[in-house]
Design a protein around this motif. Structure first.
Motif, mmCIF file in Angstrom:
data_model
loop_
_atom_site.group_PDB
_atom_site.id
_atom_site.type_symbol
_atom_site.label_atom_id
_atom_site.label_comp_id
_atom_site.label_asym_id
_atom_site.label_seq_id
_atom_site.Cartn_x
_atom_site.Cartn_y
_atom_site.Cartn_z
ATOM 1 N N ALA A 168 10.386 -10.349 -2.508
ATOM 2 C CA ALA A 168 9.495 -9.204 -2.689
ATOM 3 C C ALA A 168 8.101 -9.424 -2.112
ATOM 4 O O ALA A 168 7.548 -8.531 -1.467
ATOM 5 C CB ALA A 168 9.399 -8.839 -4.166
ATOM 6 N N GLU A 169 7.540 -10.589 -2.322
ATOM 7 C CA GLU A 169 6.174 -10.826 -1.854
ATOM 8 C C GLU A 169 6.080 -10.751 -0.335
ATOM 9 O O GLU A 169 5.132 -10.180 0.209
ATOM 10 C CB GLU A 169 5.659 -12.174 -2.368
ATOM 11 N N LEU A 170 7.077 -11.307 0.359
ATOM 12 C CA LEU A 170 7.091 -11.215 1.815
ATOM 13 C C LEU A 170 7.183 -9.763 2.272
ATOM 14 O O LEU A 170 6.471 -9.337 3.178
ATOM 15 C CB LEU A 170 8.261 -12.011 2.397
ATOM 16 N N LEU A 171 8.058 -9.011 1.631
ATOM 17 C CA LEU A 171 8.211 -7.599 1.973
ATOM 18 C C LEU A 171 6.927 -6.832 1.708
ATOM 19 O O LEU A 171 6.451 -6.081 2.571
ATOM 20 C CB LEU A 171 9.360 -6.976 1.171
ATOM 21 N N LEU A 172 6.332 -7.024 0.545
ATOM 22 C CA LEU A 172 5.124 -6.286 0.169
ATOM 23 C C LEU A 172 3.949 -6.565 1.099
ATOM 24 O O LEU A 172 3.110 -5.690 1.323
ATOM 25 C CB LEU A 172 4.731 -6.602 -1.273
ATOM 26 N N ASN A 173 3.891 -7.765 1.639
ATOM 27 C CA ASN A 173 2.791 -8.118 2.541
ATOM 28 C C ASN A 173 3.067 -7.774 4.003
ATOM 29 O O ASN A 173 2.186 -7.896 4.841
ATOM 30 C CB ASN A 173 2.442 -9.594 2.394
ATOM 31 N N SER A 174 4.286 -7.353 4.311
ATOM 32 C CA SER A 174 4.603 -6.947 5.685
ATOM 33 C C SER A 174 4.045 -5.552 5.945
ATOM 34 O O SER A 174 3.636 -4.852 5.021
ATOM 35 C CB SER A 174 6.119 -6.982 5.929
ATOM 36 N N THR A 175 4.011 -5.150 7.204
ATOM 37 C CA THR A 175 3.489 -3.819 7.534
ATOM 38 C C THR A 175 4.622 -2.799 7.589
ATOM 39 O O THR A 175 5.785 -3.147 7.803
ATOM 40 C CB THR A 175 2.736 -3.815 8.881
ATOM 41 N N VAL A 176 4.249 -1.553 7.411
ATOM 42 C CA VAL A 176 5.240 -0.470 7.422
ATOM 43 C C VAL A 176 5.687 -0.108 8.836
ATOM 44 O O VAL A 176 6.657 0.632 8.991
ATOM 45 C CB VAL A 176 4.702 0.796 6.717
ATOM 46 N N ASP A 177 5.032 -0.631 9.835
ATOM 47 C CA ASP A 177 5.309 -0.269 11.230
ATOM 48 C C ASP A 177 6.793 -0.354 11.577
ATOM 49 O O ASP A 177 7.342 0.541 12.223
ATOM 50 C CB ASP A 177 4.523 -1.169 12.192
ATOM 51 N N GLU A 211 0.828 -1.207 0.000
ATOM 52 C CA GLU A 211 0.000 0.000 0.000
ATOM 53 C C GLU A 211 0.869 1.266 0.000
ATOM 54 O O GLU A 211 0.555 2.236 -0.687
ATOM 55 C CB GLU A 211 -0.932 0.014 1.211
ATOM 56 N N LEU A 212 1.942 1.245 0.773
ATOM 57 C CA LEU A 212 2.876 2.377 0.788
ATOM 58 C C LEU A 212 3.462 2.583 -0.602
ATOM 59 O O LEU A 212 3.463 3.703 -1.129
ATOM 60 C CB LEU A 212 4.005 2.135 1.793
ATOM 61 N N PHE A 213 3.978 1.517 -1.213
ATOM 62 C CA PHE A 213 4.578 1.613 -2.539
ATOM 63 C C PHE A 213 3.562 2.132 -3.556
ATOM 64 O O PHE A 213 3.879 2.989 -4.378
ATOM 65 C CB PHE A 213 5.125 0.267 -2.994
ATOM 66 N N ASP A 214 2.340 1.596 -3.506
ATOM 67 C CA ASP A 214 1.300 2.022 -4.452
ATOM 68 C C ASP A 214 0.982 3.511 -4.293
ATOM 69 O O ASP A 214 0.859 4.234 -5.279
ATOM 70 C CB ASP A 214 0.020 1.206 -4.267
ATOM 71 N N GLU A 215 0.852 3.969 -3.055
ATOM 72 C CA GLU A 215 0.508 5.376 -2.830
ATOM 73 C C GLU A 215 1.655 6.304 -3.213
ATOM 74 O O GLU A 215 1.437 7.351 -3.822
ATOM 75 C CB GLU A 215 0.088 5.614 -1.377
ATOM 76 N N CYS A 216 2.866 5.929 -2.874
ATOM 77 C CA CYS A 216 4.017 6.759 -3.248
ATOM 78 C C CYS A 216 4.174 6.798 -4.767
ATOM 79 O O CYS A 216 4.510 7.846 -5.328
ATOM 80 C CB CYS A 216 5.291 6.255 -2.579
ATOM 81 N N ASP A 217 3.903 5.703 -5.436
ATOM 82 C CA ASP A 217 3.949 5.666 -6.896
ATOM 83 C C ASP A 217 2.851 6.551 -7.484
ATOM 84 O O ASP A 217 3.105 7.354 -8.377
ATOM 85 C CB ASP A 217 3.821 4.225 -7.390
ATOM 86 N N ARG A 218 1.646 6.425 -6.975
ATOM 87 C CA ARG A 218 0.528 7.223 -7.482
ATOM 88 C C ARG A 218 0.800 8.717 -7.337
ATOM 89 O O ARG A 218 0.594 9.502 -8.250
ATOM 90 C CB ARG A 218 -0.762 6.874 -6.727
ATOM 91 N N ALA A 219 1.302 9.117 -6.178
ATOM 92 C CA ALA A 219 1.510 10.533 -5.885
ATOM 93 C C ALA A 219 2.898 11.033 -6.294
ATOM 94 O O ALA A 219 3.166 12.224 -6.205
ATOM 95 C CB ALA A 219 1.283 10.782 -4.394
#
Length: 151
Positions: free
Chosen positions: A83-92, A21-29
């Motif tokens: 990548a998949e493990l990283l992408l599914n982890s939380t940003v916390d 979600e972080l990557f998607d939002e940073c990419d979008r914006a």
């Protein structure tokens, strides 16, 4: 011109947000990071693409030896495999200290000067404790290239 005219509205990061979600939002914006907010949406930190990739994909010894690494690094884990493990982890776990901020009434010149002083390419815009968005070097340059006068 004030920063509100070059403001990029973004989502905020909260506990439980995924890296995807972080990557998607940073990419979008087209921004390098998001403010990390508590349940009352007060900024308590930031999460950045650079920090997530550094800590999520690069062992420290690879960073230290980067200047002598060859083109192919066959003995290291493939970044795509993890990548998949990283992408599914939380940003916390990637939360850093809060980032530089200004108000929306500030001039674009002030935003640029503050970014230069702190050696960063973006700044958050916060009015009365409420996050409004970000201003980036890229956005300022884009405005200039289109014939606008953000400064």
């Amino acid at each position: 011109m004030n920063v509100e005219q070059v403001l990029i509205p973004t989502r905020i990061a909260k506990a439980g947000m995924t890296v995807r979600e972080l990557f998607d939002e940073c990419d979008r914006a087209n921004t390098p990071g998001l403010p990390f907010c508590d349940a009352s949406e007060q900024i308590i930190g930031r999460v950045t693409l650079k920090n997530v990739l550094k800590h999520g994909c690069l062992p420290e010894y690879v960073v230290e030896m980067a200047h002598i690494l060859g083109e192919q690094i066959s003995n290291l884990q493939d970044m795509e495999a993890e990548a998949e493990l990283l992408l599914n982890s939380t940003v916390d776990q990637y939360k850093q200290e809060p980032h530089l901020s200004i108000t929306s009434a500030s001039s674009a010149v002030k935003a640029l000067a503050m970014m230069e002083r702190e050696d960063t390419s973006y700044i958050f815009v916060v009015d009365e404790g409420r996050y409004k968005g970000a201003v980036t070097i890229h956005r300022l340059a884009s405005m200039l290239a289109r014939g606008g006068d953000p400064l």
